[in-house]
Design an enzyme around this catalytic site. Sequence first.
Site, PDB file in Angstrom:
ATOM      1  N   LYS A   1      82.113  49.766 103.811  1.00 18.16           N
ATOM      2  CA  LYS A   1      83.002  48.688 103.359  1.00 18.16           C
ATOM      3  C   LYS A   1      84.482  49.105 103.312  1.00 18.16           C
ATOM      4  O   LYS A   1      85.365  48.283 103.489  1.00 18.16           O
ATOM      5  CB  LYS A   1      82.567  48.193 101.986  1.00 18.16           C
ATOM      6  CG  LYS A   1      81.318  47.334 102.017  1.00 18.16           C
ATOM      7  CD  LYS A   1      81.025  46.792 100.628  1.00 18.16           C
ATOM      8  CE  LYS A   1      79.906  45.766 100.697  1.00 18.16           C
ATOM      9  NZ  LYS A   1      79.759  45.001  99.465  1.00 18.16           N
TER      10      LYS A   1
ATOM     11  N   ASP B   1      83.204  38.451  98.729  1.00 14.83           N
ATOM     12  CA  ASP B   1      82.643  38.626  97.382  1.00 14.83           C
ATOM     13  C   ASP B   1      83.584  38.014  96.342  1.00 14.83           C
ATOM     14  O   ASP B   1      83.137  37.489  95.321  1.00 14.83           O
ATOM     15  CB  ASP B   1      82.454  40.122  97.067  1.00 14.83           C
ATOM     16  CG  ASP B   1      81.236  40.703  97.778  1.00 14.83           C
ATOM     17  OD1 ASP B   1      80.383  39.909  98.232  1.00 14.83           O
ATOM     18  OD2 ASP B   1      81.142  41.938  97.888  1.00 14.83           O
TER      19      ASP B   1
HETATM   20  P1  NAP Z   1      79.044  51.092  93.985  1.00 12.48           P
HETATM   21  O1  NAP Z   1      80.348  50.914  94.656  1.00 12.48           O
HETATM   22  O2  NAP Z   1      78.179  52.229  94.322  1.00 12.48           O
HETATM   23  O3  NAP Z   1      79.321  51.153  92.394  1.00 12.48           O
HETATM   24  C1  NAP Z   1      78.283  51.307  91.484  1.00 12.48           C
HETATM   25  C2  NAP Z   1      78.817  51.330  90.058  1.00 12.48           C
HETATM   26  O4  NAP Z   1      77.718  51.391  89.184  1.00 12.48           O
HETATM   27  C3  NAP Z   1      79.677  52.549  89.769  1.00 12.48           C
HETATM   28  O5  NAP Z   1      80.681  52.175  88.872  1.00 12.48           O
HETATM   29  C4  NAP Z   1      78.693  53.506  89.103  1.00 12.48           C
HETATM   30  O6  NAP Z   1      79.269  54.369  88.159  1.00 12.48           O
HETATM   31  C5  NAP Z   1      77.795  52.556  88.382  1.00 12.48           C
HETATM   32  N1  NAP Z   1      76.464  53.144  88.237  1.00 12.48           N
HETATM   33  C6  NAP Z   1      75.615  53.490  89.226  1.00 12.48           C
HETATM   34  N2  NAP Z   1      74.485  54.003  88.718  1.00 12.48           N
HETATM   35  C7  NAP Z   1      74.640  54.008  87.368  1.00 12.48           C
HETATM   36  C8  NAP Z   1      73.834  54.441  86.299  1.00 12.48           C
HETATM   37  N3  NAP Z   1      72.631  54.988  86.524  1.00 12.48           N
HETATM   38  N4  NAP Z   1      74.305  54.292  85.044  1.00 12.48           N
HETATM   39  C9  NAP Z   1      75.507  53.749  84.830  1.00 12.48           C
HETATM   40  N5  NAP Z   1      76.338  53.326  85.801  1.00 12.48           N
HETATM   41  C10 NAP Z   1      75.900  53.456  87.063  1.00 12.48           C
HETATM   42  O7  NAP Z   1      78.142  49.786  94.147  1.00 12.48           O
HETATM   43  P2  NAP Z   1      78.630  48.285  94.365  1.00 12.48           P
HETATM   44  O8  NAP Z   1      78.822  48.032  95.816  1.00 12.48           O
HETATM   45  O9  NAP Z   1      79.726  47.977  93.445  1.00 12.48           O
HETATM   46  O10 NAP Z   1      77.278  47.492  93.969  1.00 12.48           O
HETATM   47  C11 NAP Z   1      76.857  47.413  92.635  1.00 12.48           C
HETATM   48  C12 NAP Z   1      75.746  46.357  92.534  1.00 12.48           C
HETATM   49  O11 NAP Z   1      76.269  45.092  92.901  1.00 12.48           O
HETATM   50  C13 NAP Z   1      74.565  46.609  93.458  1.00 12.48           C
HETATM   51  O12 NAP Z   1      73.384  46.355  92.737  1.00 12.48           O
HETATM   52  C14 NAP Z   1      74.733  45.579  94.544  1.00 12.48           C
HETATM   53  O13 NAP Z   1      73.499  45.152  95.089  1.00 12.48           O
HETATM   54  C15 NAP Z   1      75.379  44.447  93.795  1.00 12.48           C
HETATM   55  N6  NAP Z   1      76.169  43.540  94.658  1.00 12.48           N
HETATM   56  C16 NAP Z   1      75.802  42.225  94.661  1.00 12.48           C
HETATM   57  C17 NAP Z   1      76.509  41.337  95.435  1.00 12.48           C
HETATM   58  C18 NAP Z   1      76.104  39.891  95.467  1.00 12.48           C
HETATM   59  O14 NAP Z   1      76.445  39.186  96.406  1.00 12.48           O
HETATM   60  N7  NAP Z   1      75.404  39.399  94.475  1.00 12.48           N
HETATM   61  C19 NAP Z   1      77.597  41.774  96.203  1.00 12.48           C
HETATM   62  C20 NAP Z   1      77.949  43.124  96.153  1.00 12.48           C
HETATM   63  C21 NAP Z   1      77.229  44.000  95.364  1.00 12.48           C
HETATM   64  P3  NAP Z   1      80.020  55.740  88.563  1.00 12.48           P
HETATM   65  O15 NAP Z   1      81.413  55.323  88.907  1.00 12.48           O
HETATM   66  O16 NAP Z   1      79.951  56.540  87.332  1.00 12.48           O
HETATM   67  O17 NAP Z   1      79.255  56.326  89.706  1.00 12.48           O
END
Ligand code: NAP
Length: 485
Positions: free
Chosen positions: A283, A319
């Site tokens: 991304k 998004d």
């Molecule tokens: P990302 O960039 O990897 O960010 C993940 C975030 O979650 C980071 O801040 C991370 O913290 C935190 N995290 C991960 N594991 C954790 C844990 N075990 N305990 C506490 N915090 C944790 O991921 P992303 O792209 O933002 O996606 C996040 C979620 O959004 C996913 O489930 C994805 O499927 C969903 N999403 C949905 C849509 C939709 O259309 N509905 C669109 C995009 C994303 P750290 O900074 O400490 O690593």
Amino acid sequence: MAICVSVRSATVKEAAAAVSVAQEKGADLVEVRFDLMSSPPTDLAPLKTAPLPKMATLRSKAHGGEWEGKDEDRLRLYRRAARAGFSLIDLEIDSPLLGFRDRDLKKVEVVVSHHDHEGTPPTSRIIEIMLLAGARGDLAKGAFKVNTVSELHRLVHASKLLSLTGKKFVLLGMGPLGPITRLRYRRLGSSMTYASLEPGKETAQGQVDIASLKRMENGIITGITGMPLGHSFSPSMHRAAFEAMGIAGTYLPFPAQREELPLLMELMRDLDIAGLNVTIPHKETVMEHLDRLDGNAEDVGAVNVIVNQKGRLIGKNTDVSALAQAFKAAGVDVRGKRSLIVGAGGAARACAAFLRRDGANIVVANRTRSRAEEVARRFSGEAVGLDDVKGMDFDVVVNCTPLGMKGFPSQLPIDPEVFHPGQVAMDVIYNPERTPFLTEAEARGCKIIPGREMLIYQAMDAFEAWTGQRPPYEILAEAVRKEQE
Ligand code: NAP
């Protein structure tokens, strides 16, 4: 430019019937795969009056077929085919029968074929093979298994160079990335492509059925890139939209490594791919390969959609607009509201971009504090520790971590004491539909917004950007429901 239906049938009689169906479906010629028949036939009379030009193929095992017989038997069958009105025969590039022309075989043209069922070699090697095949017969045919974006790029590059020779050729891909080489065979300069009579009757991996091929002649190709692609709901949503709206279009996977991104961008232009979704981990890295970014992509620092506008590749972030639509559809106005974002990744930044644009006050809490501070700085918010939020009051809480998602720990990302009646709680996770976060929030009196809403709206915006037409919400919602079952 021609479509050749490759006929897989047990008997000559069945093959003759298939030729008639192929003609009805718009084929220009047929290939009869004699090696796939139950036994090599002696009587080809039923095919004599078949209404299309015919090619006889007895593909050897070494080249991916079923034929294991002797060259004399092959010669005998091809002579019989020539007498039954076949105008083309296929011989592999290493066949000892090449160059052999008796009275019967003088009447037919020879397609000299090479098949690689393992992969696609470098462009220079493809050219070498094709030139050799062309020199040994009337038409060179190369079919290569395309496993990766790099291999697809090699094939497309070879087709560009071969087009410069002015000689006719047939170049196509098999395997995972094969279908696009068949849908776009005209752009590749291939004088012909092979199709199956119907889905399930393919004679090679990556073959497309003739009805789909014809429908897609000027159709819209879209897809998704990332690595690994895993299980995404996007193909189901976009395919359902194409079908329901009667738009000739398809959605294909393009798994790519980071270093393959520039090649994939070139392929988008060369193969006229209208647009792609971009997912983890590209991304952010894809941005440097694009011609322009829209405001939301600039704001978030990430692209989830690429739109090909006449060769100019535009990066968008749907998004952000999706979150705005999800809140609007729920009747929630965030202006002036104190809003907590949990997480500091891509989804959190998209959420912060939306909340800032719509005038909310932003607080960010994340496992890694420094990342929360980064997001807070970027979007004029405040960063707090995950443990600090318990005593704080929020109007809106959005989970932007994967906690609660299928395959991740089924735990709450935040202390449930944060929830209270009158609050709005959104989880961006869409699988499962009801996460522990949403269940807990609802039980404590919050109005909830499921991640499915964001998923659907981001897809609607992407589809509209690619096709110029907005798909109905309900069609995509139904596709998501089926995936969630
Ligand atoms: P990302 O960039 O990897 O960010 C993940 C975030 O979650 C980071 O801040 C991370 O913290 C935190 N995290 C991960 N594991 C954790 C844990 N075990 N305990 C506490 N915090 C944790 O991921 P992303 O792209 O933002 O996606 C996040 C979620 O959004 C996913 O489930 C994805 O499927 C969903 N999403 C949905 C849509 C939709 O259309 N509905 C669109 C995009 C994303 P750290 O900074 O400490 O690593």
